[in-house]
Design a protein around this motif. Structure first.
Motif, PDB file in Angstrom:
ATOM      1  N   LYS A 154       3.590   1.901 -13.488  1.00 15.89           N
ATOM      2  CA  LYS A 154       3.745   3.353 -13.432  1.00 15.89           C
ATOM      3  C   LYS A 154       4.561   3.853 -14.627  1.00 15.89           C
ATOM      4  O   LYS A 154       4.189   4.828 -15.283  1.00 15.89           O
ATOM      5  CB  LYS A 154       4.424   3.761 -12.130  1.00 15.89           C
ATOM      6  CG  LYS A 154       4.667   5.275 -12.020  1.00 15.89           C
ATOM      7  CD  LYS A 154       5.306   5.640 -10.699  1.00 15.89           C
ATOM      8  CE  LYS A 154       5.634   7.130 -10.648  1.00 15.89           C
ATOM      9  NZ  LYS A 154       4.426   7.973 -10.764  1.00 15.89           N
ATOM     10  N   PHE A 155       5.691   3.173 -14.911  1.00 16.15           N
ATOM     11  CA  PHE A 155       6.528   3.601 -16.028  1.00 16.15           C
ATOM     12  C   PHE A 155       5.810   3.422 -17.361  1.00 16.15           C
ATOM     13  O   PHE A 155       5.997   4.224 -18.279  1.00 16.15           O
ATOM     14  CB  PHE A 155       7.849   2.834 -16.020  1.00 16.15           C
ATOM     15  CG  PHE A 155       8.903   3.499 -15.178  1.00 16.15           C
ATOM     16  CD1 PHE A 155       9.882   4.272 -15.753  1.00 16.15           C
ATOM     17  CD2 PHE A 155       8.882   3.378 -13.794  1.00 16.15           C
ATOM     18  CE1 PHE A 155      10.851   4.898 -14.980  1.00 16.15           C
ATOM     19  CE2 PHE A 155       9.839   3.996 -13.006  1.00 16.15           C
ATOM     20  CZ  PHE A 155      10.830   4.762 -13.606  1.00 16.15           C
ATOM     21  N   LYS A 166       8.490  -8.668  -6.032  1.00 15.93           N
ATOM     22  CA  LYS A 166       7.649  -8.860  -7.216  1.00 15.93           C
ATOM     23  C   LYS A 166       6.543  -7.814  -7.291  1.00 15.93           C
ATOM     24  O   LYS A 166       6.238  -7.283  -8.360  1.00 15.93           O
ATOM     25  CB  LYS A 166       7.034 -10.269  -7.183  1.00 15.93           C
ATOM     26  CG  LYS A 166       8.043 -11.386  -7.419  1.00 15.93           C
ATOM     27  CD  LYS A 166       7.380 -12.755  -7.328  1.00 15.93           C
ATOM     28  CE  LYS A 166       8.399 -13.873  -7.513  1.00 15.93           C
ATOM     29  NZ  LYS A 166       7.785 -15.209  -7.367  1.00 15.93           N
ATOM     30  N   ASP A 167       5.941  -7.520  -6.141  1.00 14.26           N
ATOM     31  CA  ASP A 167       4.871  -6.522  -6.103  1.00 14.26           C
ATOM     32  C   ASP A 167       5.415  -5.142  -6.456  1.00 14.26           C
ATOM     33  O   ASP A 167       4.796  -4.384  -7.208  1.00 14.26           O
ATOM     34  CB  ASP A 167       4.240  -6.491  -4.703  1.00 14.26           C
ATOM     35  CG  ASP A 167       3.199  -5.397  -4.560  1.00 14.26           C
ATOM     36  OD1 ASP A 167       2.127  -5.519  -5.192  1.00 14.26           O
ATOM     37  OD2 ASP A 167       3.453  -4.415  -3.828  1.00 14.26           O
ATOM     38  N   ARG A 168       6.586  -4.804  -5.924  1.00 19.35           N
ATOM     39  CA  ARG A 168       7.196  -3.498  -6.187  1.00 19.35           C
ATOM     40  C   ARG A 168       7.535  -3.349  -7.665  1.00 19.35           C
ATOM     41  O   ARG A 168       7.274  -2.314  -8.285  1.00 19.35           O
ATOM     42  CB  ARG A 168       8.444  -3.348  -5.317  1.00 19.35           C
ATOM     43  CG  ARG A 168       9.105  -1.993  -5.361  1.00 19.35           C
ATOM     44  CD  ARG A 168      10.020  -1.777  -4.177  1.00 19.35           C
ATOM     45  NE  ARG A 168      10.989  -2.853  -4.023  1.00 19.35           N
ATOM     46  CZ  ARG A 168      11.096  -3.615  -2.940  1.00 19.35           C
ATOM     47  NH1 ARG A 168      10.291  -3.433  -1.923  1.00 19.35           N
ATOM     48  NH2 ARG A 168      12.013  -4.562  -2.872  1.00 19.35           N
ATOM     49  N   LEU A 210       0.833  -1.213   0.000  1.00 16.06           N
ATOM     50  CA  LEU A 210       0.000   0.000   0.000  1.00 16.06           C
ATOM     51  C   LEU A 210       0.862   1.255   0.000  1.00 16.06           C
ATOM     52  O   LEU A 210       0.527   2.258  -0.637  1.00 16.06           O
ATOM     53  CB  LEU A 210      -0.934  -0.004   1.211  1.00 16.06           C
ATOM     54  CG  LEU A 210      -2.052  -1.046   1.205  1.00 16.06           C
ATOM     55  CD1 LEU A 210      -2.810  -1.026   2.532  1.00 16.06           C
ATOM     56  CD2 LEU A 210      -3.015  -0.805   0.041  1.00 16.06           C
ATOM     57  N   ALA A 211       1.986   1.194   0.709  1.00 20.70           N
ATOM     58  CA  ALA A 211       2.898   2.339   0.752  1.00 20.70           C
ATOM     59  C   ALA A 211       3.516   2.588  -0.619  1.00 20.70           C
ATOM     60  O   ALA A 211       3.607   3.735  -1.075  1.00 20.70           O
ATOM     61  CB  ALA A 211       3.993   2.098   1.790  1.00 20.70           C
ATOM     62  N   THR A 212       3.923   1.509  -1.287  1.00 15.70           N
ATOM     63  CA  THR A 212       4.480   1.645  -2.643  1.00 15.70           C
ATOM     64  C   THR A 212       3.443   2.229  -3.593  1.00 15.70           C
ATOM     65  O   THR A 212       3.741   3.088  -4.423  1.00 15.70           O
ATOM     66  CB  THR A 212       4.967   0.281  -3.176  1.00 15.70           C
ATOM     67  OG1 THR A 212       5.941  -0.244  -2.284  1.00 15.70           O
ATOM     68  CG2 THR A 212       5.578   0.420  -4.563  1.00 15.70           C
ATOM     69  N   SER A 213       2.201   1.768  -3.442  1.00 17.03           N
ATOM     70  CA  SER A 213       1.111   2.276  -4.272  1.00 17.03           C
ATOM     71  C   SER A 213       0.899   3.767  -4.031  1.00 17.03           C
ATOM     72  O   SER A 213       0.713   4.544  -4.980  1.00 17.03           O
ATOM     73  CB  SER A 213      -0.173   1.507  -3.962  1.00 17.03           C
ATOM     74  OG  SER A 213      -1.255   2.004  -4.704  1.00 17.03           O
ATOM     75  N   GLU A 214       0.936   4.166  -2.765  1.00 12.12           N
ATOM     76  CA  GLU A 214       0.787   5.589  -2.426  1.00 12.12           C
ATOM     77  C   GLU A 214       1.936   6.399  -3.002  1.00 12.12           C
ATOM     78  O   GLU A 214       1.743   7.504  -3.524  1.00 12.12           O
ATOM     79  CB  GLU A 214       0.733   5.752  -0.900  1.00 12.12           C
ATOM     80  CG  GLU A 214       0.496   7.172  -0.418  1.00 12.12           C
ATOM     81  CD  GLU A 214      -0.925   7.650  -0.635  1.00 12.12           C
ATOM     82  OE1 GLU A 214      -1.185   8.855  -0.432  1.00 12.12           O
ATOM     83  OE2 GLU A 214      -1.803   6.828  -1.011  1.00 12.12           O
TER      84      GLU A 214
END
Length: 626
Positions: free
Chosen positions: A534-535, A525-527, A363-367
């Motif tokens: 995003k890219f 893997k999620d990151r 969730l933090a990476t998503s934010e």
């Protein structure tokens, strides 16, 4: 949602003081800082006392911008009104009403140029408002367009190796251009044929052949309008009322008091703005939020005030650093809030802890990816991951401490009766060892049956039993009911039991390590997946920006060929080729795998060892203190 929920009235965004100095107003910056939605920014520019503010009030759906009925200019600097976008849910419409150009009281054309420049830099749609007709005088009044290349730089001096190459890039970042002609009283006819408003504009922007200075001066503002803005649109407004007296009362008149044709054109104009005006983007296609817009205004005003020329590349770089720093903090708070919930329930199993870590770090990476941009070297993602890992390691140690305390307290309570019997000498009598083993094994079995002991359950038990080994041996040796041979066998059994418990502790550590490694691999893997998405999105935004620029240049090239301007058409062909080559470069390479992954992989490989080493070091330090 009502407009008043955003802003009840316009506020001054950029103040223009008596000395011609520009200042960003904190009140307006604070308002933009509170808007996390994407923004569509519409600016209106034009000569003073031409009715710009009235157009902005129409777009806002209510009166707010000052109109005035005298020759004195009412709007000073740039005023802002943020309202909910009527067509795009989750978007904010930002209306910017600029100070009238050519104000006789000001007498500073340089100041006018900066006002015009800021309107271009900040908006996604630029409305130029004039009166009467689009004749040569009206076009010459728009000489600020020809000065834009002196007022705005695309690339920094270090990055720019071809000065003329910048011209082809303005169209990628400039707003759409809408010319509004007020109080238009002529028939829309050219050579006796009825034409559209857009035809009328294109006719007025036709170039003259010939290399004379007169023709060059005539063509320059027209060429700039064609070259710099990706699209052009025209609206001609008839007089809004029938009497001169009513013109001075326009601010208080109701729709029923206005000429019907004027109302119809006003409706078409507003509909066009609402439907066709794009979300504001930065160079590279990055979508601008209200917060980012406030940052842009601050960067541009500070640059102009320092005597420098605004540079879009530099502005994007500065803004990216600010936004990425803020994105790290926002993302870290998401992780910390989630893990604080787990912290309140310590001790927990390693499975529950790593599961929460995986969930909230995702969730933090998503934010972070939602708010960050231009983090090509993963510099800010690394900062986020380091902060997350530090918090996680601290929590691992806190979980071990909580588990250890709970287990020791539990063993202390369970063995309290045994300790009393030991003090009373019950185990020192004949047959005492058997009684001791019975009580001890019963307590251990009860200990195993207690839930939620956490990650140190087996380790604490192993330490506890090891500490009591001399006690057990002493009782064993004092038990005269046992033969020497039986005592020796029992001693071997005690050692075997301790070895078995040691094995359980090591198994506990192995499972913990595997769980952590498995979690880190899943996080990696999620990151990677989130960053790749995003890219890819950013790549699509860049391609859209490029397509818009190429389409505009192709249209301009066709116009040049149609009217016989072969040299200009050839120059445009070179610009189009450069844009197409850049587009191919974007499509050809996998920027994420070729450029981003090398920065990401070392971080991922380091994390599990980093976590384990930090955890062990903290546990060791804790043990030394104890």
């Amino acid at each position: 949602m009502s407009c008043s929920k955003y802003m009840p009235a316009p506020v001054c965004l950029i103040e223009n003081d008596e000395n011609g100095k520009l200042h960003l107003r904190k009140e307006a910056k604070d308002i933009l800082d509170g808007i996390s939605e994407p923004v569509v920014v519409v600016s209106v520019v034009g000569l003073y006392r031409t009715g710009k503010s009235y157009l902005m009030n129409r777009l806002a759906g209510q009166s707010g911008f000052a109109l005035g009925s005298t020759i004195e200019s009412k709007t000073k600097g740039i005023w802002m009104w943020c309202v909910p976008h009527p067509n795009k849910g989750g978007h904010t419409l930002v209306l910017l009403d600029t100070e009238g150009l050519g104000d006789v009281q000001k007498g500073d054309s340089k100041n006018d140029s900066w006002i015009f420049c800021l309107a271009v830099l900040l908006s996604s749609a630029l409305v130029y408002n004039s009166r009467g007709t689009i004749d040569n005088n009206a076009v010459e009044n728009l000489h600020y367009v020809a000065e834009l290349t002196e007022q705005i730089k695309i690339r920094s001096a270090e990055a720019s190796d071809e000065e003329e190459a910048e011209d082809s890039e303005f169209v990628r970042v400039f707003p759409s251009f809408i010319w509004v002609v007020r109080d238009f009283t002529l028939d829309l006819e050219i050579d006796g044929k009825k034409v559209t408003e857009d035809d009328y504009l294109e006719y007025a922007l036709q170039l003259k052949k010939g290399l004379s200075k007169k023709n060059s001066d005539y063509n320059l503002p027209r060429q700039c309008i064609k070259r710099y803005f990706p699209s052009r649109k025209c609206f001609v407004f008839p007089l809004p009322v029938k009497t001169r007296e009513d013109m001075t009362r326009l601010e208080i008149l109701q729709d029923q008091d206005l000429v019907q044709q004027f109302l119809e054109v006003s409706g078409h104009f507003c509909d066009h703005i609402f439907v066709n005006s794009a979300v504001k983007t930065l160079k590279g296609g990055h979508i601008v939020t209200g917060q980012m817009l406030g940052g842009l205004v601050e960067i541009y005003v500070d640059t102009i005030s320092s005597g420098e020329v605004p540079c879009l590349d530099n502005a994007v770089l500065v803004l990216a650093n600010l936004e990425n720093q803020a994105a790290v903090q926002k993302a870290l708070k998401v992780y910390q809030r989630g893990m604080e919930e787990v912290k309140n329930t310590l001790p927990v199993s390693i499975e529950n802890l790593t599961c929460a870590h995986k969930k909230f770090s995702s969730l933090a990476t998503s934010e972070f990816t939602k708010h960050s941009f231009n983090d090509e070297k993963i510099e800010y993602l690394k900062k986020l991951e380091e902060a997350v890992d530090n918090f996680y390691v601290d929590l691992l140690v806190e979980n071990e401490t909580a588990s250890e305390k709970k287990c020791r307290d539990l063993l202390k309570n369970l063995f309290s009766d045994m300790n009393k019997r030991l003090q009373d000498g019950e185990y020192g009598q004949s047959g005492g060892y058997v009684l001791y083993c019975r009580d001890r094994d019963a307590n251990v079995e009860q200990y195993h049956g207690e839930p939620n002991k956490g990650v140190r359950a087996e380790a604490v038990l192993e330490e506890f039993l090891t500490e009591r080994e001399p006690e057990a041996n002493s009782i064993l040796c004092m038990d005269n009911k046992l033969t020497e041979n039986e005592i020796q066998i029992k001693k071997e059994m005690e050692k075997a039991a301790l070895l078995e418990q040691k094995s359980k502790e090591e198994e506990e550590k192995r499972i913990e390590c595997e769980q952590m490694m498995e979690t880190e691999n899943a996080r990696h893997k999620d990151r990677v997946k989130q960053l790749e998405e995003k890219f890819q999105k950013e790549k699509e935004q860049q391609q859209q920006e490029m397509d818009r620029a190429i389409e505009s240049k192709l249209k301009e090239q066709a116009e040049m060929l149609k009217i016989g301007f072969k040299d200009e058409a050839d120059n445009l062909k070179e610009e189009i080729n450069k844009l197409n080559n850049e587009k191919k470069r974007l499509n050809g390479g996998d920027i994420f795998k070729d450029y981003v992954m090398p920065f990401l992989c070392p971080l991922v490989e380091m994390v599990p060892n980093f976590l384990m080493q930090r955890s062990m070091m903290k546990s060791l330090a804790k043990g030394l203190k104890r």
